[in-house]
Write an enzyme that holds these catalytic residues in place. Structure first.
Site, PDB file in Angstrom:
ATOM      1  N   GLY A  88       1.188  12.699  15.904  1.00 10.79           N
ATOM      2  CA  GLY A  88       0.286  13.645  15.266  1.00 10.79           C
ATOM      3  C   GLY A  88      -0.123  14.779  16.192  1.00 10.79           C
ATOM      4  O   GLY A  88      -0.694  15.778  15.762  1.00 10.79           O
ATOM      5  N   ASP A 248       1.726   0.326  17.618  1.00 12.01           N
ATOM      6  CA  ASP A 248       2.292   1.660  17.878  1.00 12.01           C
ATOM      7  C   ASP A 248       2.087   2.086  19.325  1.00 12.01           C
ATOM      8  O   ASP A 248       2.605   3.120  19.741  1.00 12.01           O
ATOM      9  CB  ASP A 248       1.686   2.699  16.922  1.00 12.01           C
ATOM     10  CG  ASP A 248       0.168   2.718  16.985  1.00 12.01           C
ATOM     11  OD1 ASP A 248      -0.445   1.668  16.721  1.00 12.01           O
ATOM     12  OD2 ASP A 248      -0.402   3.767  17.316  1.00 12.01           O
TER      13      ASP A 248
HETATM   14  P1  AMP Z   1      -3.441   6.764  19.531  1.00 14.82           P
HETATM   15  O1  AMP Z   1      -4.902   6.583  19.554  1.00 14.82           O
HETATM   16  O2  AMP Z   1      -2.962   7.672  20.609  1.00 14.82           O
HETATM   17  O3  AMP Z   1      -2.658   5.513  19.480  1.00 14.82           O
HETATM   18  O4  AMP Z   1      -3.115   7.572  18.175  1.00 14.82           O
HETATM   19  C1  AMP Z   1      -3.097   6.981  16.914  1.00 14.82           C
HETATM   20  C2  AMP Z   1      -2.534   7.967  15.905  1.00 14.82           C
HETATM   21  O5  AMP Z   1      -3.431   9.072  15.711  1.00 14.82           O
HETATM   22  C3  AMP Z   1      -1.200   8.576  16.289  1.00 14.82           C
HETATM   23  O6  AMP Z   1      -0.436   8.734  15.130  1.00 14.82           O
HETATM   24  C4  AMP Z   1      -1.601   9.906  16.862  1.00 14.82           C
HETATM   25  O7  AMP Z   1      -0.563  10.848  16.807  1.00 14.82           O
HETATM   26  C5  AMP Z   1      -2.758  10.298  15.964  1.00 14.82           C
HETATM   27  N1  AMP Z   1      -3.671  11.239  16.610  1.00 14.82           N
HETATM   28  C6  AMP Z   1      -4.513  10.967  17.634  1.00 14.82           C
HETATM   29  N2  AMP Z   1      -5.193  12.074  17.984  1.00 14.82           N
HETATM   30  C7  AMP Z   1      -4.773  13.077  17.186  1.00 14.82           C
HETATM   31  C8  AMP Z   1      -5.103  14.467  17.058  1.00 14.82           C
HETATM   32  N3  AMP Z   1      -6.009  15.059  17.842  1.00 14.82           N
HETATM   33  N4  AMP Z   1      -4.459  15.174  16.115  1.00 14.82           N
HETATM   34  C9  AMP Z   1      -3.543  14.595  15.326  1.00 14.82           C
HETATM   35  N5  AMP Z   1      -3.208  13.312  15.384  1.00 14.82           N
HETATM   36  C10 AMP Z   1      -3.801  12.537  16.301  1.00 14.82           C
HETATM   37 MG    MG Z   2      -0.679   5.936  20.336  1.00 16.23          MG
END
Ligand code: AMP
Ligand code: MG
Length: 475
Positions: A88, A248
């Site tokens: 994302g 993930d």
């Molecule tokens: P994570 O916490 O890094 O495992 O992210 C979980 C999901 O949320 C993943 O699909 C990320 O790409 C999405 N995500 C986290 N932060 C953002 C953001 N600022 N904008 C878009 N997507 C996000």
């Molecule tokens: Mg992640």
């Protein structure tokens, strides 16, 4: 072959990613560039901390060797299945072959919205970028398999979170960005041929030795499990808490990935957790092996159709592998821990380690220092650490009899990325544009096993008033 222009994953199927350009940023500026890694990856010199590099690693310019794409994946977040997550806020730029012909992904993180952004802005504040840079590079130096940081740039734009914060972009390097959640995504496409090609791709890329096996998919499960068990044992031996072990956030290569609310434990307490969103401590220090196993079981589910045509047989075979996780993990855990006290005979090492951990827990002793001081030539520092010196002395005498006098300073680091230090680095950078704390911390963590007078002030655990007890994903 020009630099980059390797896109093996994108050749697999266009169902697995979305082509996407980075969103340009206003005024990019260098925060850090990792020359050692750049050299290993054979990054062209004109991109090394140059203006051209700044344009590329801020997403302002797409070089001809890149085919930027957001990768699709699914995942269990805190045990709840989400069928579509995906990059994302990240873009795969290209794959490269390093000096040793090893394949790596180069990814921008914080580069703007993608088709998988859902409600998010696709950006990252400077805090999480500095944290990931510092901790992933520190983990590498601590000999833990991990994604790495090639570059960090400030965007010159603000990112709105609870407050407005300076934005930044990290360039991340990984053996691949394929996750347990990626396999879950492929399974849910319900296309047997694609699932098979995906699994074959993982084997080719990460476990080529399995290519000619009679039962390659069960072997794949076994190898992914093995790497995870080994990885988590490493984490445990350093007091590292990942903080958000969703499926993930677990790679199929066995590298640590996604440094969000991660933290190193100071006072030894198995129930320690830092992540603000982890209300029940699902991802607490002591739960990490069990969660690793849980995630591996989710991976096994994705392979079942490939393992055997008869579902019952597939389940039986996969279960037989999964049931060995605990034993494999414990094998690695005790190996790591016995090396930390320099006792080779495991039957002697185990009770000594257990007793030492109990002492640490009862007296809230810093995990890193407790092991570090065992490598000293004299017992003074170790002795000073333990308030109840009588029980410590008993243990110490027993330990000395069993220890093989190996150089424990090569095994037990002096420096880890302590939370309060990372926080200081982030505050200075975010509030005052001052990178000196970040740079100094990088320098210290570049040689974690070598104690240096210059870093005396950062050797100790946090004082009560500095202690950081909660961490945030910061996304
Ligand atoms: P994570 O916490 O890094 O495992 O992210 C979980 C999901 O949320 C993943 O699909 C990320 O790409 C999405 N995500 C986290 N932060 C953002 C953001 N600022 N904008 C878009 N997507 C996000
Ligand atoms: Mg992640």
């Amino acid at each position: 072959m020009p630099f980059g222009s390797e896109h093996s994953y994108q050749n697999l199927s266009d169902q697995l990613f979305a082509p996407c350009e980075a969103t340009p940023v206003r005024a990019p500026q260098w925060i850090a560039f990792n020359e050692d890694l750049a050299e290993q990856l054979q990054i062209p010199q004109e991109l090394w901390a140059t203006d051209e590099g700044l344009q590329v690693f801020s997403g302002n310019q797409t070089p001809e060797w890149a085919t930027p794409a957001a990768l699709a994946y699914a995942g269990h977040q805190f045990a709840n299945f989400v069928p579509q997550l995906g990059d994302g806020r990240a873009l795969l730029l290209t794959e490269v072959l390093d000096k040793h012909d090893q394949r790596f992904d180069i990814q921008l993180k914080g580069s703007g919205r993608t088709p998988y952004s859902r409600g998010g802005d696709g950006r990252s504040p400077i805090g999480p970028v500095l944290r990931e840079y510092l901790v992933s590079e520190a983990m590498h130096k601590l000999n833990v398999p991990t994604t790495r940081a090639l570059a960090a740039v400030a965007t010159g734009e603000w990112v709105q979170r609870e407050t407005a914060q300076p934005g930044a972009i990290l360039t991340r390097v990984a053996k691949s960005h394929l996750r347990v959640g990626t396999a879950q995504y492929v399974l849910h496409l319900r296309d047997y041929n694609l699932l098979k090609r995906f699994a074959d791709y993982i084997i080719d890329r990460h476990y080529p030795e399995l290519n000619n096996r009679e039962a390659p998919y069960i072997a794949l499960l076994e190898h992914v499990q093995h790497n995870q068990a080994k990885l988590i044992a490493k984490w445990m031996s350093l007091g590292f808490i990942h903080g958000v072990m969703n499926t993930d956030n677990m790679t199929l290569s066995g590298e640590t990935i996604d440094y969000g609310p991660c933290a190193f434990m100071e006072a030894y307490e198995p129930a320690t957790k830092f992540s603000f969103i982890d209300k029940r401590g699902r991802y607490a220090y002591q739960n990490q092996p069990a969660i690793g196993l849980w995630n591996i079981a989710r991976f096994a589910e994705t392979l079942l159709p490939l393992i055997h045509d008869a579902p019952d047989t597939a389940v039986t075979q996969a279960t037989a592998i999964i049931e060995t996780f605990q034993e494999t993990y414990e094998g690695y855990y005790w190996q790591e821990m016995s090396a930390k006290i320099g006792v080779t005979d495991l039957s002697a090492a185990k009770p000594l380690i257990e007793r030492y951990l109990n002492l640490m827990q009862a007296q809230q002793i810093d995990f890193t220092q407790a092991f570090r001081f065992l490598g000293d030539e004299t017992p003074e520092r170790a002795q000073r650490l333990f308030k109840n010196s009588e029980s410590w002395q008993l243990w110490f005498n027993d330990w000395q009899k069993a220890s093989n006098n190996s150089d424990l300073h090569q095994v037990n680091p002096a420096y880890i990325p302590r939370n309060h230090l990372i926080e200081q680095a982030i505050q200075a950078a975010a509030n005052d544009g001052d990178l000196s704390v970040f740079n100094r911390l990088q320098q210290m963590l570049a040689e974690p096993f070598t104690e240096r007078e210059a870093f005396r002030d950062w050797f100790e655990p946090a004082q009560a008033e500095q202690a950081v007890t909660q961490t945030f994903c910061g996304t």
